[in-house]
Design a protein around this motif. Structure first.
Motif, mmCIF file in Angstrom:
data_model
loop_
_atom_site.group_PDB
_atom_site.id
_atom_site.type_symbol
_atom_site.label_atom_id
_atom_site.label_comp_id
_atom_site.label_asym_id
_atom_site.label_seq_id
_atom_site.Cartn_x
_atom_site.Cartn_y
_atom_site.Cartn_z
ATOM 1 N N HIS A 36 3.551 -39.632 46.053
ATOM 2 C CA HIS A 36 3.454 -41.066 46.153
ATOM 3 C C HIS A 36 2.190 -40.915 47.174
ATOM 4 O O HIS A 36 1.914 -40.619 48.386
ATOM 5 N N LEU A 37 1.904 -42.424 47.208
ATOM 6 C CA LEU A 37 0.110 -42.912 47.767
ATOM 7 C C LEU A 37 0.260 -44.180 47.603
ATOM 8 O O LEU A 37 0.308 -45.103 46.432
ATOM 9 N N GLY A 38 0.308 -45.160 48.046
ATOM 10 C CA GLY A 38 -0.030 -46.711 48.699
ATOM 11 C C GLY A 38 1.265 -47.649 48.906
ATOM 12 O O GLY A 38 2.096 -47.407 49.463
ATOM 13 N N THR A 56 -4.197 -48.480 52.576
ATOM 14 C CA THR A 56 -4.550 -47.510 53.637
ATOM 15 C C THR A 56 -4.363 -46.445 52.594
ATOM 16 O O THR A 56 -5.202 -44.605 53.441
ATOM 17 N N LYS A 57 -3.907 -45.930 51.585
ATOM 18 C CA LYS A 57 -3.527 -44.637 51.637
ATOM 19 C C LYS A 57 -3.595 -44.702 49.349
ATOM 20 O O LYS A 57 -2.655 -45.808 48.832
ATOM 21 N N CYS A 58 -4.755 -44.275 49.147
ATOM 22 C CA CYS A 58 -4.489 -44.160 47.586
ATOM 23 C C CYS A 58 -5.327 -43.111 46.935
ATOM 24 O O CYS A 58 -5.974 -42.167 47.405
ATOM 25 N N MET A 59 -5.247 -42.646 45.861
ATOM 26 C CA MET A 59 -6.387 -42.045 44.536
ATOM 27 C C MET A 59 -7.118 -42.894 44.429
ATOM 28 O O MET A 59 -7.107 -43.987 43.909
ATOM 29 N N PHE A 110 -9.842 -36.867 50.144
ATOM 30 C CA PHE A 110 -8.713 -36.784 49.557
ATOM 31 C C PHE A 110 -7.582 -36.812 50.017
ATOM 32 O O PHE A 110 -7.672 -36.953 51.710
ATOM 33 N N GLN A 111 -6.796 -37.742 50.256
ATOM 34 C CA GLN A 111 -5.666 -38.712 50.959
ATOM 35 C C GLN A 111 -4.334 -37.679 50.506
ATOM 36 O O GLN A 111 -3.946 -37.808 49.145
ATOM 37 N N TYR A 112 -3.666 -36.354 51.165
ATOM 38 C CA TYR A 112 -2.479 -36.146 50.945
ATOM 39 C C TYR A 112 -1.626 -36.747 50.998
ATOM 40 O O TYR A 112 -0.924 -37.781 51.595
ATOM 41 N N PRO A 113 -0.928 -36.549 49.492
ATOM 42 C CA PRO A 113 1.054 -38.126 49.511
ATOM 43 C C PRO A 113 1.657 -37.568 49.652
ATOM 44 O O PRO A 113 1.871 -36.223 50.910
ATOM 45 N N ASP A 114 2.523 -38.802 50.155
ATOM 46 C CA ASP A 114 3.838 -38.553 50.732
ATOM 47 C C ASP A 114 4.870 -37.661 49.662
ATOM 48 O O ASP A 114 4.529 -38.051 48.765
ATOM 49 N N ILE A 115 5.429 -36.691 49.787
ATOM 50 C CA ILE A 115 6.243 -35.671 48.757
ATOM 51 C C ILE A 115 7.725 -35.920 49.429
ATOM 52 O O ILE A 115 8.067 -35.223 50.720
#
Length: 239
Positions: free
Chosen positions: A124-126, A153-156, A161-166
């Motif tokens: 997840h991002l965004g 604040t976070k996206c693709m 590169f922004q590390y996604p929530d997992i």
């Protein structure tokens, strides 16, 4: 693990629908696997529909080209997570190269859910969201990446590169997973979630009818943004 799913995709009052969605399901020799995802092009940037559409294409390619073969070889969460992280990194690099070549900036949210062997894995991002609906309760499984509930604040996209929530877990009993963009959830009420109670829905056709009814109600409440959702009901752990 049986899975029934349906989707809803509407441009609202916008000229373009910058949301993209997908649901893919495969029965392998080691059981059923499925992927669901929603992506919302970032407002204020360029070509949001290009960014979200590209993300969906690459996720589907990775699902069939990498995830399914890994599952076929009996690989588990560690290998799947590694494959998806590599896919996310590659997507971001390619979007950045595309944007640089056109001297633009673009980006999109991504909320993705993978099912296999009674388990799920979220990337997840965004500020799109994934909800779990089970036994009359609704739980938000993701955290919005947004400042003041507005600016993402976070996206693709065409950024570092922004590390996604997992997140990961098991699917216990009959559970519903709602993936949706902000246009869909922003004006949702509790009664809308009740309409998606997994014990009351039996087929993909029913799911799509109820998602459409919710979308129509949300638009009547004044929502003008793109509205997109994928709802998947998983039947529980195979024993």
């Amino acid at each position: 693990m049986k899975i029934a799913a349906g989707a809803y995709w509407d441009k609202g009052n916008r000229k373009l629908n910058q949301d993209s969605i997908t649901f893919q399901q495969v029965i392998t020799t080691r059981g059923r696997a499925a992927i669901a995802a929603v992506s919302d092009g970032i407002g204020g940037l360029d070509e949001g529909e290009t960014a979200s559409g590209f993300i969906m294409e690459r996720l589907v390619e990775n699902f069939y080209g990498q995830v399914i073969p890994l599952l076929g070889r009996g690989k588990g969460k560690k290998a799947l997570k590694k494959s998806l992280l590599r896919c996310f990194c590659d997507m971001n690099r390619e979007l950045s190269a595309y944007a640089k070549g056109r001297d633009i900036a673009l980006g999109a949210t991504i909320s993705m859910l993978l099912f296999w062997k009674g388990r799920y894995l979220i990337f997840h991002l965004g500020d799109s969201r994934i909800y779990l609906i089970r036994r009359g309760k609704v739980r938000l499984l993701t955290k919005d990446h947004a400042a003041g509930g507005k600016a993402v604040t976070k996206c693709m996209g065409s950024f570092a590169f922004q590390y996604p929530d997992i997140y990961g877990g098991r699917v216990w009993g009959r559970s519903g997973f709602l993936l949706c963009t902000d246009g869909f959830y922003r004006n949702m009420e509790g009664r809308f979630f009740q309409a998606l109670a997994p014990e009351d829905v039996e087929s993909g056709e029913q799911i799509e009818r109820r998602l459409k009814e919710i979308g129509t109600a949300v638009k009547r409440k004044g929502e003008s943004d793109n509205l997109s959702a994928v709802y998947a009901i998983a039947g529980g752990i195979c024993r």
